[in-house]
Every structure is written in C-alpha cells, then in structure tokens.
Write an enzyme that holds these catalytic residues in place. Structure first.
Site, PDB file in Angstrom:
ATOM      1  N   PRO A  11      11.527  -4.698  -4.055  1.00 42.49           N
ATOM      2  CG  PRO A  11      12.579  -5.638  -2.201  1.00 42.49           C
ATOM      3  CD  PRO A  11      12.840  -4.820  -3.436  1.00 42.49           C
ATOM      4  CB  CYS A  12       6.999  -2.190  -3.493  1.00 42.18           C
ATOM      5  SG  CYS A  12       6.287  -3.014  -4.913  1.00 42.18           S
ATOM      6  CG  HIS A  13       6.834  -8.226  -2.129  1.00 38.72           C
ATOM      7  ND1 HIS A  13       7.758  -7.976  -3.133  1.00 38.72           N
ATOM      8  CD2 HIS A  13       7.367  -9.214  -1.376  1.00 38.72           C
ATOM      9  CE1 HIS A  13       8.785  -8.785  -2.996  1.00 38.72           C
ATOM     10  NE2 HIS A  13       8.586  -9.544  -1.931  1.00 38.72           N
TER      11      HIS A  13
END
Length: 172
Positions: free
Chosen positions: A140-142
C-alpha cells in the site's frame, strides 16, 4: 527451476476504488497491478512482456487474487494473504516490506518509513523505491505521505492515491 517462457495470467477488477488490472504467475503469485485510469509509461502487458512473460487469460489462475482485491474494494478486507512476486533490489524489497506493515487506513511519511528501516536520512531513496512498487494496493504505497502530510508522488497519478486513501477512510 526457472520457467523458460513464464506465463502471466491477467484479469481485472472493475469495482471502486478501481478499476484495475493485475497479473499472476503460474504459481498464483501476484506480479503486477495497474489502475485502468493511471498515467503509466508502460502498460502492465508491456512490462510483463518485457520480463519474458507470455500473457494469458484464465480466471481459475487469478481467482484468489481477484477475490481478495474485490473484498478490499467492497471494504470487507483490510489485509492481504496473497503470495507476491514483486521483483526488486534488496533495498526496494525492504521498503516494500515496511510499507506492507502500514495498517489499513493509516499513513506514514517517507521519513518515518526510512527511519524505521534504520536509514533516517534516506527519505528520498525510500520514496524512489516506493515509486517502483509493482503491486499497489497490496503493497500500500498510497499510505506514504510527504513530511507535511501532503500527497506526493504516485506512479499512476495522485488522483489514484487520493481515491485509495478516501476509500480506506470511508471503510473505517
């Protein structure tokens, strides 16, 4: 043993916060995720073909990944159990493991993640590794923000990062 002509099975999920496409290898491990409305230099098909994959459609091979991603979209899943085959350097792999540990709906700054990896001055290097993440949503780089909490950098575009964060906030 390495497959001479590995196969990637491709599929898609049309639900919000998508739509997106994904690919799994012959063992069922996730190898790529791409948002349909993302701004990418190469399509998922081009990236996978460049890695030597032969692309096929087979819903049996993609069923588990499609199920978990759909559950995420519906707000029924906050953590993934999927096998992942993200290709990256040892540094990228360490960043991606750290990012996977950020809880659903939470955020961290690039500096916080870098410090957690024992490299407090490596926020930019951490951000660069994050930008090469081939498995958004699952890695989940967001959930990684600028030092002041701003939305900065996202491979498919900030509109997708914003949409994912809003989705998680709504589910919580």
């Amino acid at each position: 043993m390495v497959e001479v002509n590995p196969t990637a099975y491709v599929d898609h999920v049309d639900e919000y916060p998508g739509p997106f496409s994904f690919g799994v290898d012959s063992a069922g491990a996730l190898v790529w995720v791409e948002f349909s409305d993302g701004d990418y230099a190469e399509t998922a098909a081009e990236v996978l073909a460049g890695r030597g994959y032969r692309l096929c459609v087979d819903s049996l091979h993609t069923a588990q990944v499609r199920q978990e991603l759909t559950e995420y979209c519906r707000g029924e899943r906050t953590a993934f159990t999927l096998a992942c085959a993200a290709v990256g350097t040892p540094w990228q792999q360490s960043v991606w493991r750290a990012v996977r540990d950020i809880p659903f709906g939470a955020t961290r700054t690039y500096g916080e993640v870098a410090a957690g990896l024992g490299r407090p001055g490596a926020a930019r290097a951490m951000g660069r590794a994050n930008a090469t993440n081939p498995l958004p949503i699952v890695i989940p780089c967001h959930r990684v923000l600028g030092a002041n909490g701003s939305l900065t950098g996202y491979a498919g575009g900030l509109h997708i990062k914003r949409r994912l964060l809003e989705h998680e906030a709504r589910v919580l």
